[in-house]
Design an enzyme around this catalytic site. Structure first.
Site, short mmCIF file in Angstrom:
data_model
loop_
_atom_site.label_atom_id
_atom_site.label_comp_id
_atom_site.label_asym_id
_atom_site.label_seq_id
_atom_site.Cartn_x
_atom_site.Cartn_y
_atom_site.Cartn_z
N GLY A 239 -0.95 -3.00 7.66
CA GLY A 239 -1.50 -1.99 6.76
C GLY A 239 -0.55 -0.94 6.25
O GLY A 239 -0.93 -0.12 5.41
N GLU A 275 1.00 -6.72 12.70
CA GLU A 275 0.71 -7.71 11.66
C GLU A 275 1.00 -7.19 10.26
O GLU A 275 0.12 -7.15 9.40
CB GLU A 275 -0.77 -8.11 11.73
N PRO A 276 2.22 -6.74 9.99
CA PRO A 276 2.50 -6.25 8.65
C PRO A 276 2.51 -7.40 7.64
O PRO A 276 2.97 -8.50 7.95
CB PRO A 276 3.89 -5.62 8.77
N ARG A 278 1.95 -6.57 3.60
CA ARG A 278 2.41 -5.94 2.37
C ARG A 278 3.81 -5.34 2.52
O ARG A 278 4.64 -5.48 1.63
CB ARG A 278 1.43 -4.82 1.98
N ARG A 314 -4.15 -7.36 -9.08
CA ARG A 314 -4.28 -6.05 -8.45
C ARG A 314 -4.61 -4.92 -9.43
O ARG A 314 -5.49 -4.10 -9.13
CB ARG A 314 -3.02 -5.71 -7.64
N CYS A 346 -9.19 -13.33 -22.00
CA CYS A 346 -10.30 -12.80 -22.78
C CYS A 346 -11.19 -11.88 -21.95
O CYS A 346 -12.36 -12.19 -21.69
CB CYS A 346 -11.12 -13.96 -23.34
N GLU A 347 -10.63 -10.78 -21.48
CA GLU A 347 -11.35 -9.77 -20.72
C GLU A 347 -10.67 -8.43 -21.02
O GLU A 347 -9.44 -8.37 -20.98
CB GLU A 347 -11.20 -9.99 -19.20
N TYR A 375 0.11 -9.97 -2.16
CA TYR A 375 -1.18 -9.97 -2.84
C TYR A 375 -1.00 -10.19 -4.35
O TYR A 375 -1.73 -9.63 -5.16
CB TYR A 375 -1.96 -8.68 -2.52
C1 LIG Z 1 -4.72 -8.06 5.79
C2 LIG Z 1 -4.48 -7.95 7.23
C3 LIG Z 1 -3.23 -7.55 7.71
C4 LIG Z 1 -2.08 -7.15 6.81
O1 LIG Z 1 -2.30 -6.00 6.08
P1 LIG Z 1 -1.11 -5.42 5.19
O2 LIG Z 1 -1.70 -4.23 4.54
O3 LIG Z 1 -0.70 -6.45 4.23
O4 LIG Z 1 0.00 -5.06 6.13
C5 LIG Z 1 -3.04 -7.53 9.08
N1 LIG Z 1 -4.03 -7.88 9.94
C6 LIG Z 1 -5.25 -8.26 9.51
C7 LIG Z 1 -6.27 -8.63 10.49
C8 LIG Z 1 -5.51 -8.31 8.15
O5 LIG Z 1 -6.71 -8.68 7.73
#
Ligand SMILES: *Cc1c(COP(=O)(O)O)cnc(C)c1O
Length: 421
Positions: A239, A275-276, A278, A314, A346-347, A375
């Protein structure tokens, strides 16, 4: 920091001029940098040095197998959220013991797939899901390491569509019920409690929500241990946000984030999983497009590109901002003017930016959307029967197509018209 810089008046991807890729591949296309991807993984690794840890790259951000293989080569694991991602991770050579399976609605089939192919841990998000996994594991005669995703009810202060840690979101179980739920899980056949999982949202630009959530996880760890559970791993989710708008205040650095991890949960003797997604892939990618027309509207000038919302959703989905830069470096002192940057779909929602200040641009010029590595391609579609946008990987002076643009023939052949029609 990334590796997309101007040299001699032209934008480069590492040591390759972007126009050279455009000439070889056609536009639009995504291009990713090995050096930037590598750097981002290393920043987290260095930030957590001294703590036992595993970076589980969230592959939903960018699931191309070349990118996933690179993650594996760098020693990282992956976080998958579907059977499809699991299959891709395995195909890219990620061993089962480095795959964490998350997601709010895992099917029994997906569970079986992970248990057969090997999995480090399954993160559980609800009681029905726990019962399902217990049944599947027991029927297969195996025991699976699990963590329960707790929802700490903290405000991640991000876009509402990507906040996941408030009680009104669909994710995890309320942290207030954790004690009860862990007791249930521990009693279920086929499940072995190994840790706690939390993920509060995406594109966080403030560390305080992390501090709050991880402090709650630390207290919960102590409580669950006192209740007899062997909590040896903490999965802290991803996140961390990235600077989409260069003129804005920069979000926290990975090292600062890692300091929060250390301060809140570093003394519990747990293996830390992060879990990075982005942060690793976002600034490691560009979407490159070509100007089709410059159209003078009433009181506004439209820059019509050959990329559209189906290639990069996005902006229309989240109102997200992407820096847009010309591939030919603008001369110093040139006048910037406002453009509405749009695609051909076409939006009306097929608008990348309104009133964006850009240097003079004309037909056939190349432009690049920055911070498009996460993403981007993974959310692309073939809406308007526009072929899925191809992906290119650059490493030093080499580049290769890592997913080709389908031909119209391939697209047309996918539909089947029944003989009885
Ligand atoms: C989407 C997600 C992430 C990654 O989030 P980022 O904002 O891309 O770092 C990590 N863990 C879980 C469970 C997610 O759903």
């Amino acid at each position: 920091m990334d590796h997309f810089l101007y040299r001699d008046g032209v934008l480069f991807a590492e040591d390759v001029p972007v126009p050279e890729i455009a000439a070889a591949v056609g536009t639009p296309f995504y291009v990713y940098s090995v050096a930037t991807l590598t750097r981002h993984v290393r920043l987290f690794d260095e930030g957590l040095a001294g703590l036992p840890h595993l970076i589980c790259y969230s592959m939903k951000a960018n699931s191309n197998q070349a990118v996933v293989k690179l993650m594996g080569d760098l020693g990282a694991g992956v976080d998958v959220v579907s059977g499809g991602e699991y299959a891709r991770a395995k195909a890219a050579g990620i061993p089962g013991e480095r795959i964490v399976f998350s997601g709010v609605g895992k099917t029994r089939e997906e569970m079986r797939m992970a248990l057969e192919g090997g999995v480090r841990q399954i993160n559980l998000e609800s009681e029905p899901e726990m019962r399902a996994l217990s049944e599947v594991a027991a029927a297969m005669g195996v025991t699976v390491p699990v963590a329960v995703r707790v929802n700490p009810d903290v405000d991640a202060r991000t876009h509402e569509k990507i906040a996941t840690g408030k009680s009104e979101n669909k994710f995890g179980i309320p942290i207030s019920r954790a004690s009860e739920v862990y007791a249930e899980v521990a009693a279920m056949p086929g499940l072995e409690v190994v840790g706690i999982d939390v993920h509060i949202g995406s594109q966080l630009t403030d560390l305080q929500p992390y501090r709050d959530a991880y402090s709650l996880v630390a207290s919960l760890t102590k409580q669950l241990r006192a209740e007899g559970h062997a909590i040896t791993r903490l999965d802290l989710g991803g996140g961390l946000g990235i600077p989409y708008e260069r003129s804005n205040a920069a979000p926290p650095l990975p090292t600062e984030y890692c300091d929060v991890v250390r301060e809140t949960v570093g003394d519990l003797g747990c293996e830390i999983e992060i879990e990075p997604g982005r942060l690793i892939a976002g600034n490691a990618g560009l979407l490159v497009a070509r100007v089709i027309y410059v159209k003078e509207g009433e009181g506004r000038r439209f820059l019509i590109l050959d990329s559209a919302m189906n290639d990069l959703v996005r902006p229309s989905m989240y109102g997200a901002y992407h820096d847009i830069v010309p591939v030919a470096e603008p001369a110093a002192g040139v006048d910037y003017a406002p453009y509405d940057v749009v695609g051909p779909v076409c939006e009306s929602g097929d608008t990348f930016a309104k009133g964006r200040m850009l240097p003079p641009l004309s037909e056939d010029d190349l432009v690049a959307f920055r911070s498009a590595g996460a993403y981007g391609a993974v959310m692309a579609s073939e809406y308007n029967t526009r072929p899925l946008v191809p992906e290119v990987l650059v490493g030093g002076d080499q580049f290769d197509v890592i997913r080709a643009r389908p031909s119209f023939d391939e697209i047309v052949r996918r539909d089947k018209v029944p003989a009885w029609l």
